[in-house]
Design a protein around this motif. Structure first.
Motif, PDB file in Angstrom:
ATOM      1  N   GLN A   1      49.206  67.494  69.571  1.00 30.11           N
ATOM      2  CA  GLN A   1      49.230  68.933  69.790  1.00 30.11           C
ATOM      3  C   GLN A   1      50.335  69.550  68.947  1.00 30.11           C
ATOM      4  OE1 GLN A   1      49.306  70.069  73.880  1.00 30.11           O
ATOM      5  NE2 GLN A   1      49.688  72.213  73.457  1.00 30.11           N
ATOM      6  N   VAL A   2      49.991  70.625  68.247  1.00 29.05           N
ATOM      7  CA  VAL A   2      50.939  71.298  67.374  1.00 29.05           C
ATOM      8  C   VAL A   2      51.748  72.315  68.162  1.00 29.05           C
ATOM      9  CG1 VAL A   2      51.164  72.810  65.372  1.00 29.05           C
ATOM     10  CG2 VAL A   2      49.463  70.975  65.355  1.00 29.05           C
ATOM     11  N   GLN A   3      53.043  72.315  67.941  1.00 27.95           N
ATOM     12  CA  GLN A   3      53.925  73.305  68.553  1.00 27.95           C
ATOM     13  C   GLN A   3      54.853  73.880  67.500  1.00 27.95           C
ATOM     14  OE1 GLN A   3      55.780  71.190  71.900  1.00 27.95           O
ATOM     15  NE2 GLN A   3      54.441  72.327  73.283  1.00 27.95           N
ATOM     16  N   LEU A   4      55.167  75.161  67.669  1.00 31.66           N
ATOM     17  CA  LEU A   4      56.077  75.858  66.765  1.00 31.66           C
ATOM     18  C   LEU A   4      57.228  76.426  67.585  1.00 31.66           C
ATOM     19  CD1 LEU A   4      53.463  77.885  64.659  1.00 31.66           C
ATOM     20  CD2 LEU A   4      54.456  75.666  64.113  1.00 31.66           C
ATOM     21  N   VAL A   5      58.441  76.203  67.127  1.00 35.60           N
ATOM     22  CA  VAL A   5      59.615  76.704  67.838  1.00 35.60           C
ATOM     23  C   VAL A   5      60.496  77.450  66.847  1.00 35.60           C
ATOM     24  CG1 VAL A   5      61.642  76.124  69.190  1.00 35.60           C
ATOM     25  CG2 VAL A   5      59.520  74.820  69.494  1.00 35.60           C
ATOM     26  N   GLU A   6      60.670  78.753  67.112  1.00 37.97           N
ATOM     27  CA  GLU A   6      61.494  79.585  66.246  1.00 37.97           C
ATOM     28  C   GLU A   6      62.922  79.639  66.744  1.00 37.97           C
ATOM     29  OE1 GLU A   6      57.590  82.166  66.690  1.00 37.97           O
ATOM     30  OE2 GLU A   6      58.922  81.049  68.013  1.00 37.97           O
ATOM     31  N   SER A   7      63.832  79.982  65.833  1.00 39.48           N
ATOM     32  CA  SER A   7      65.221  80.235  66.185  1.00 39.48           C
ATOM     33  C   SER A   7      65.817  81.150  65.132  1.00 39.48           C
ATOM     34  CB  SER A   7      66.014  78.938  66.278  1.00 39.48           C
ATOM     35  OG  SER A   7      66.013  78.260  65.035  1.00 39.48           O
ATOM     36  N   GLY A   8      66.957  81.759  65.488  1.00 37.56           N
ATOM     37  CA  GLY A   8      67.686  82.559  64.516  1.00 37.56           C
ATOM     38  C   GLY A   8      67.668  84.048  64.742  1.00 37.56           C
ATOM     39  N   GLY A   9      66.849  84.533  65.665  1.00 39.80           N
ATOM     40  CA  GLY A   9      66.843  85.957  65.935  1.00 39.80           C
ATOM     41  C   GLY A   9      68.167  86.422  66.526  1.00 39.80           C
ATOM     42  N   ASP A  10      68.517  87.679  66.241  1.00 42.25           N
ATOM     43  CA  ASP A  10      69.810  88.178  66.707  1.00 42.25           C
ATOM     44  C   ASP A  10      69.859  89.696  66.555  1.00 42.25           C
ATOM     45  OD1 ASP A  10      73.154  86.722  66.201  1.00 42.25           O
ATOM     46  OD2 ASP A  10      72.389  88.175  67.671  1.00 42.25           O
ATOM     47  N   LEU A  11      70.969  90.269  66.990  1.00 38.89           N
ATOM     48  CA  LEU A  11      71.277  91.674  66.777  1.00 38.89           C
ATOM     49  C   LEU A  11      72.176  91.766  65.547  1.00 38.89           C
ATOM     50  CD1 LEU A  11      71.522  94.687  67.606  1.00 38.89           C
ATOM     51  CD2 LEU A  11      73.400  93.982  69.112  1.00 38.89           C
ATOM     52  N   VAL A  12      71.802  92.615  64.594  1.00 38.27           N
ATOM     53  CA  VAL A  12      72.568  92.738  63.360  1.00 38.27           C
ATOM     54  C   VAL A  12      72.601  94.200  62.936  1.00 38.27           C
ATOM     55  CG1 VAL A  12      70.531  92.311  61.910  1.00 38.27           C
ATOM     56  CG2 VAL A  12      72.813  91.778  61.026  1.00 38.27           C
ATOM     57  N   GLN A  13      73.646  94.581  62.228  1.00 41.15           N
ATOM     58  CA  GLN A  13      73.745  95.948  61.734  1.00 41.15           C
ATOM     59  C   GLN A  13      72.881  96.139  60.485  1.00 41.15           C
ATOM     60  OE1 GLN A  13      77.962  96.748  61.185  1.00 41.15           O
ATOM     61  NE2 GLN A  13      78.060  97.734  63.195  1.00 41.15           N
ATOM     62  N   ALA A  14      72.468  97.359  60.276  1.00 38.67           N
ATOM     63  CA  ALA A  14      71.697  97.678  59.077  1.00 38.67           C
ATOM     64  C   ALA A  14      72.475  97.235  57.829  1.00 38.67           C
ATOM     65  CB  ALA A  14      71.416  99.174  59.012  1.00 38.67           C
ATOM     66  N   GLY A  15      71.747  96.648  56.897  1.00 40.59           N
ATOM     67  CA  GLY A  15      72.368  96.103  55.696  1.00 40.59           C
ATOM     68  C   GLY A  15      72.752  94.645  55.814  1.00 40.59           C
ATOM     69  N   GLY A  16      72.700  94.113  57.016  1.00 43.90           N
ATOM     70  CA  GLY A  16      73.081  92.730  57.240  1.00 43.90           C
ATOM     71  C   GLY A  16      71.958  91.757  56.927  1.00 43.90           C
ATOM     72  N   SER A  17      72.231  90.484  57.211  1.00 42.10           N
ATOM     73  CA  SER A  17      71.291  89.408  56.894  1.00 42.10           C
ATOM     74  C   SER A  17      71.108  88.481  58.086  1.00 42.10           C
ATOM     75  CB  SER A  17      71.811  88.587  55.711  1.00 42.10           C
ATOM     76  OG  SER A  17      71.935  89.371  54.550  1.00 42.10           O
ATOM     77  N   LEU A  18      69.950  87.855  58.136  1.00 46.40           N
ATOM     78  CA  LEU A  18      69.651  86.823  59.125  1.00 46.40           C
ATOM     79  C   LEU A  18      68.759  85.782  58.470  1.00 46.40           C
ATOM     80  CD1 LEU A  18      68.701  88.708  62.430  1.00 46.40           C
ATOM     81  CD2 LEU A  18      70.719  87.271  62.066  1.00 46.40           C
ATOM     82  N   ARG A  19      68.775  84.569  59.031  1.00 50.71           N
ATOM     83  CA  ARG A  19      67.824  83.549  58.618  1.00 50.71           C
ATOM     84  C   ARG A  19      67.106  83.013  59.848  1.00 50.71           C
ATOM     85  NH1 ARG A  19      68.318  77.600  55.771  1.00 50.71           N
ATOM     86  NH2 ARG A  19      68.953  77.018  57.902  1.00 50.71           N
ATOM     87  N   LEU A  20      65.805  83.139  59.844  1.00 53.79           N
ATOM     88  CA  LEU A  20      64.972  82.584  60.904  1.00 53.79           C
ATOM     89  C   LEU A  20      64.485  81.201  60.484  1.00 53.79           C
ATOM     90  CD1 LEU A  20      62.749  85.676  61.806  1.00 53.79           C
ATOM     91  CD2 LEU A  20      65.042  85.091  62.630  1.00 53.79           C
ATOM     92  N   SER A  21      64.342  80.332  61.478  1.00 64.09           N
ATOM     93  CA  SER A  21      63.807  78.992  61.238  1.00 64.09           C
ATOM     94  C   SER A  21      62.667  78.737  62.207  1.00 64.09           C
ATOM     95  CB  SER A  21      64.887  77.924  61.453  1.00 64.09           C
ATOM     96  OG  SER A  21      65.988  78.118  60.601  1.00 64.09           O
ATOM     97  N   CYS A  22      61.735  77.912  61.789  1.00 60.23           N
ATOM     98  CA  CYS A  22      60.617  77.529  62.648  1.00 60.23           C
ATOM     99  C   CYS A  22      60.281  76.068  62.388  1.00 60.23           C
ATOM    100  CB  CYS A  22      59.404  78.402  62.376  1.00 60.23           C
ATOM    101  SG  CYS A  22      57.906  77.866  63.242  1.00 60.23           S
ATOM    102  N   LEU A  23      60.406  75.278  63.436  1.00 55.32           N
ATOM    103  CA  LEU A  23      60.110  73.853  63.354  1.00 55.32           C
ATOM    104  C   LEU A  23      58.724  73.592  63.929  1.00 55.32           C
ATOM    105  CD1 LEU A  23      60.868  70.850  62.975  1.00 55.32           C
ATOM    106  CD2 LEU A  23      61.908  70.950  65.252  1.00 55.32           C
ATOM    107  N   ALA A  24      57.889  72.943  63.129  1.00 52.01           N
ATOM    108  CA  ALA A  24      56.552  72.568  63.580  1.00 52.01           C
ATOM    109  C   ALA A  24      56.544  71.102  63.979  1.00 52.01           C
ATOM    110  CB  ALA A  24      55.536  72.820  62.482  1.00 52.01           C
ATOM    111  N   SER A  25      55.988  70.812  65.132  1.00 51.99           N
ATOM    112  CA  SER A  25      55.877  69.426  65.582  1.00 51.99           C
ATOM    113  C   SER A  25      54.425  69.111  65.887  1.00 51.99           C
ATOM    114  CB  SER A  25      56.748  69.184  66.807  1.00 51.99           C
ATOM    115  OG  SER A  25      56.335  70.007  67.879  1.00 51.99           O
ATOM    116  N   GLY A  26      54.103  67.827  65.841  1.00 48.51           N
ATOM    117  CA  GLY A  26      52.737  67.407  66.076  1.00 48.51           C
ATOM    118  C   GLY A  26      52.134  66.801  64.824  1.00 48.51           C
ATOM    119  N   SER A  27      50.828  66.809  64.757  1.00 52.53           N
ATOM    120  CA  SER A  27      50.112  66.188  63.643  1.00 52.53           C
ATOM    121  C   SER A  27      49.998  67.180  62.488  1.00 52.53           C
ATOM    122  CB  SER A  27      48.719  65.743  64.114  1.00 52.53           C
ATOM    123  OG  SER A  27      48.020  65.108  63.068  1.00 52.53           O
TER     124      SER A  27
END
Length: 115
Positions: A1-27
Motif C-alpha cells: 500500500q502506497v502512503q505519502l507523508v508531507e512535512s515542512g509547512g509553517d507560518l512565514v512572512q511574505a518574501g520568505g522561503s520554505l521547503r516542503l518534503s514528501c516521503l512515499a512508502s510502499g511499492s
C-alpha cells in the motif's frame, strides 16, 4: 500500500522561503509522477508543480520562477522549494503521486504566508 507523508509547512512572512518534503512508502517502482497541489480556503484544489521519474518538471504560471520541485528517487521523496512567498500562496499543500494508473494523496501540510 502506497502512503505519502508531507512535512515542512509553517507560518512565514511574505518574501520568505520554505521547503516542503514528501516521503512515499510502499511499492514505488516504474515510471511515476510526483508533485504538489494546494487548496486555499474556499477554493478548489489546484495544481502547483510536478516532476516525473525522468526529471521533467511542470509548474503552474503563478509559481514559475519562485518555486522549484525536485526529487530524490533513491529516497522516494519529492521536495518543493518555495521562495519569494506571497500571502496568496497560503494554502494546504498536498503531495501527489501518479503510479501505474492510480493517484495517491498525502494528508496535506499548512503553509501560511503573512503580509
Amino acid at each position: 500500500q502506497v502512503q505519502l507523508v508531507e512535512s515542512g509547512g509553517d507560518l512565514v512572512q511574505a518574501g520568505g522561503s520554505l521547503r516542503l518534503s514528501c516521503l512515499a512508502s510502499g511499492s514505488i517502482f516504474g515510471f511515476n509522477v510526483m508533485g504538489w497541489y494546494r487548496q486555499a480556503p474556499g477554493k478548489e484544489r489546484e495544481f502547483v508543480a510536478t516532476i516525473n521519474s525522468a526529471g521533467s518538471t511542470y509548474y503552474t504560471d503563478s509559481v514559475r520562477g519562485r518555486f522549484t520541485v525536485s526529487r530524490d528517487n533513491d529516497k522516494n521523496t519529492v521536495y518543493l522549494r518555495m521562495n519569494s512567498l506571497r500571502p496568496e500562496d497560503t494554502a494546504v499543500y498536498y503531495c501527489y503521486l501518479s503510479l501505474r494508473g492510480s493517484a495517491y494523496w498525502g494528508q496535506g501540510t499548512q503553509v501560511t504566508v503573512s503580509s
